[in-house]
Scaffold this motif. Structure first.
Motif, short mmCIF file in Angstrom:
data_model
loop_
_atom_site.label_atom_id
_atom_site.label_comp_id
_atom_site.label_asym_id
_atom_site.label_seq_id
_atom_site.Cartn_x
_atom_site.Cartn_y
_atom_site.Cartn_z
N ALA A 105 -33.23 28.61 14.64
CA ALA A 105 -32.82 27.22 14.03
C ALA A 105 -31.67 28.00 12.99
CB ALA A 105 -33.83 26.61 13.33
N LEU A 106 -32.35 29.14 12.38
CA LEU A 106 -31.32 29.78 11.38
C LEU A 106 -30.17 30.47 12.08
CD1 LEU A 106 -31.33 30.62 8.40
CD2 LEU A 106 -32.38 32.72 8.79
N LEU A 107 -30.20 30.83 13.05
CA LEU A 107 -29.26 31.46 13.69
C LEU A 107 -28.35 30.53 14.35
CD1 LEU A 107 -28.17 34.10 15.07
CD2 LEU A 107 -29.59 33.74 17.08
N VAL A 108 -28.69 29.37 14.75
CA VAL A 108 -27.90 28.35 15.15
C VAL A 108 -26.94 27.62 13.93
CG1 VAL A 108 -27.64 25.78 16.07
CG2 VAL A 108 -29.14 27.69 17.18
N CYS A 109 -27.89 27.57 13.11
CA CYS A 109 -27.16 27.04 11.64
C CYS A 109 -25.84 27.93 11.39
CB CYS A 109 -28.27 27.02 10.54
SG CYS A 109 -27.53 26.12 8.98
N ILE A 110 -26.40 29.26 11.15
CA ILE A 110 -25.20 30.22 10.88
C ILE A 110 -24.09 30.22 11.77
CG2 ILE A 110 -24.75 32.71 10.49
CD1 ILE A 110 -27.44 32.96 9.46
N ALA A 111 -24.26 30.09 13.27
CA ALA A 111 -23.41 30.04 14.15
C ALA A 111 -22.46 28.75 13.74
CB ALA A 111 -23.94 30.33 15.32
N MET A 112 -23.20 27.70 13.69
CA MET A 112 -22.22 26.53 13.63
C MET A 112 -21.41 26.23 12.34
SD MET A 112 -22.53 25.08 16.41
CE MET A 112 -22.14 23.35 16.06
N SER A 113 -22.28 26.98 11.38
CA SER A 113 -21.12 26.88 10.06
C SER A 113 -20.37 28.01 10.11
CB SER A 113 -22.19 27.23 8.89
OG SER A 113 -22.61 28.33 9.09
N ALA A 114 -20.35 28.92 11.04
CA ALA A 114 -19.07 30.09 11.06
C ALA A 114 -17.66 29.49 11.06
CB ALA A 114 -19.40 30.97 12.00
N VAL A 115 -17.45 28.37 11.99
CA VAL A 115 -16.03 27.79 12.22
C VAL A 115 -15.70 27.13 10.87
CG1 VAL A 115 -14.80 26.27 13.44
CG2 VAL A 115 -16.51 27.82 14.60
N PRO A 116 -16.46 26.27 10.32
CA PRO A 116 -15.82 25.55 9.14
C PRO A 116 -15.55 26.74 8.05
CG PRO A 116 -17.73 24.48 10.12
CD PRO A 116 -17.61 25.56 10.75
N VAL A 117 -16.57 27.49 7.79
CA VAL A 117 -16.42 28.61 6.72
C VAL A 117 -15.11 29.33 7.12
CG1 VAL A 117 -17.31 30.54 5.92
CG2 VAL A 117 -18.62 28.71 5.88
N GLY A 118 -14.89 29.73 8.54
CA GLY A 118 -13.82 30.43 8.97
C GLY A 118 -12.47 29.69 8.64
N PHE A 119 -12.55 28.56 8.82
CA PHE A 119 -11.19 27.84 8.25
C PHE A 119 -11.27 27.42 7.05
CE2 PHE A 119 -11.45 25.86 12.71
CZ PHE A 119 -10.37 26.37 13.12
N PHE A 120 -12.26 27.45 6.07
CA PHE A 120 -11.79 27.21 4.70
C PHE A 120 -11.70 28.41 3.78
CE2 PHE A 120 -14.23 27.00 0.44
CZ PHE A 120 -13.49 25.82 0.06
N LEU A 121 -12.10 29.62 4.44
CA LEU A 121 -11.72 30.72 3.58
C LEU A 121 -10.41 31.25 3.69
CD1 LEU A 121 -14.89 33.15 3.97
CD2 LEU A 121 -14.46 31.60 2.02
N PRO A 122 -9.69 31.19 4.79
CA PRO A 122 -8.33 31.27 4.67
C PRO A 122 -7.55 30.50 3.86
CG PRO A 122 -8.81 31.66 6.73
CD PRO A 122 -10.08 31.22 5.91
N PHE A 123 -8.05 28.97 3.92
CA PHE A 123 -7.34 28.06 3.15
C PHE A 123 -7.47 28.04 1.64
CE2 PHE A 123 -7.77 24.05 1.06
CZ PHE A 123 -6.77 23.19 1.16
N VAL A 124 -8.62 28.62 0.99
CA VAL A 124 -8.78 28.89 -0.31
C VAL A 124 -8.06 30.13 -0.44
CG1 VAL A 124 -10.39 29.83 -1.69
CG2 VAL A 124 -11.13 27.92 -0.26
N VAL A 125 -7.80 31.06 0.32
CA VAL A 125 -6.90 32.24 -0.20
C VAL A 125 -5.52 32.02 -0.21
CG1 VAL A 125 -6.19 34.58 0.80
CG2 VAL A 125 -8.75 33.91 0.69
N LEU A 126 -5.19 31.09 0.85
CA LEU A 126 -3.68 30.63 0.55
C LEU A 126 -3.45 29.82 -0.41
CD1 LEU A 126 -3.10 30.18 4.50
CD2 LEU A 126 -2.06 32.32 3.15
N THR A 127 -4.35 28.98 -0.78
CA THR A 127 -3.96 28.04 -1.69
C THR A 127 -3.96 29.12 -3.21
OG1 THR A 127 -5.10 26.35 -0.70
CG2 THR A 127 -5.02 26.11 -2.91
#
Length: 138
Positions: A50-72
């Motif tokens: 369950a922890l592995l699935v949770c981390i894998a599923m949250s990787a995509v939103p975090v992957g989109f959010f972090l570059p947005f934060v850096v560019l902003t």
């Protein structure tokens, strides 16, 4: 006798089994599995999954959010620097122009007032006087 090849699915399972076995025999993995955390995770496999699935599923939103934060952040930083440069430039021009304008105004006022006073206080009649005004530009 002709040796028959095992089915393709079975071959893939054998390869996967060999890969898992090679990973489990590595020294770091063995040391981790002997620790308290490794033993806990070995006993609670559903929690690990369950922890592995949770981390894998949250990787995509975090992957989109972090570059947005850096560019902003970079955009805001560049904007602040640009705005600061503009404000400093305008203030510098004001600091340069205001004293020059004041000194010019004071000089013109002095010349005009001194000419008027000299005309008013001179003993000659008014009709024979000529008013001379000199303007000095800086």
């Amino acid at each position: 006798m002709v040796k028959e090849e095992p089915p393709k699915d079975l071959q893939e399972l054998q390869k996967l089994s060999l890969l898992i076995e090679s990973i489990q025999t590595k020294a770091k993995v063995v040391a981790f599995m002997k620790s308290l955390m490794g033993q806990y995770l070995d006993r609670h496999t559903f929690l690990v999954l369950a922890l592995l699935v949770c981390i894998a599923m949250s990787a995509v939103p975090v992957g989109f959010f972090l570059p947005f934060v850096v560019l902003t952040s970079l955009t805001a930083f560049v904007g602040v620097i640009s705005l600061e440069g503009l404000v400093i430039s305008v203030d510098g021009l004001l600091l340069l122009c205001v004293p020059c304008g004041l000194s010019g105004t004071i000089t013109v006022s002095y010349v005009v007032v001194s000419s008027l006073i000299s005309c008013w206080l001179s003993p000659r009649p008014w009709h024979s006087k000529t008013l001379v005004v000199t303007v000095s530009w800086l």
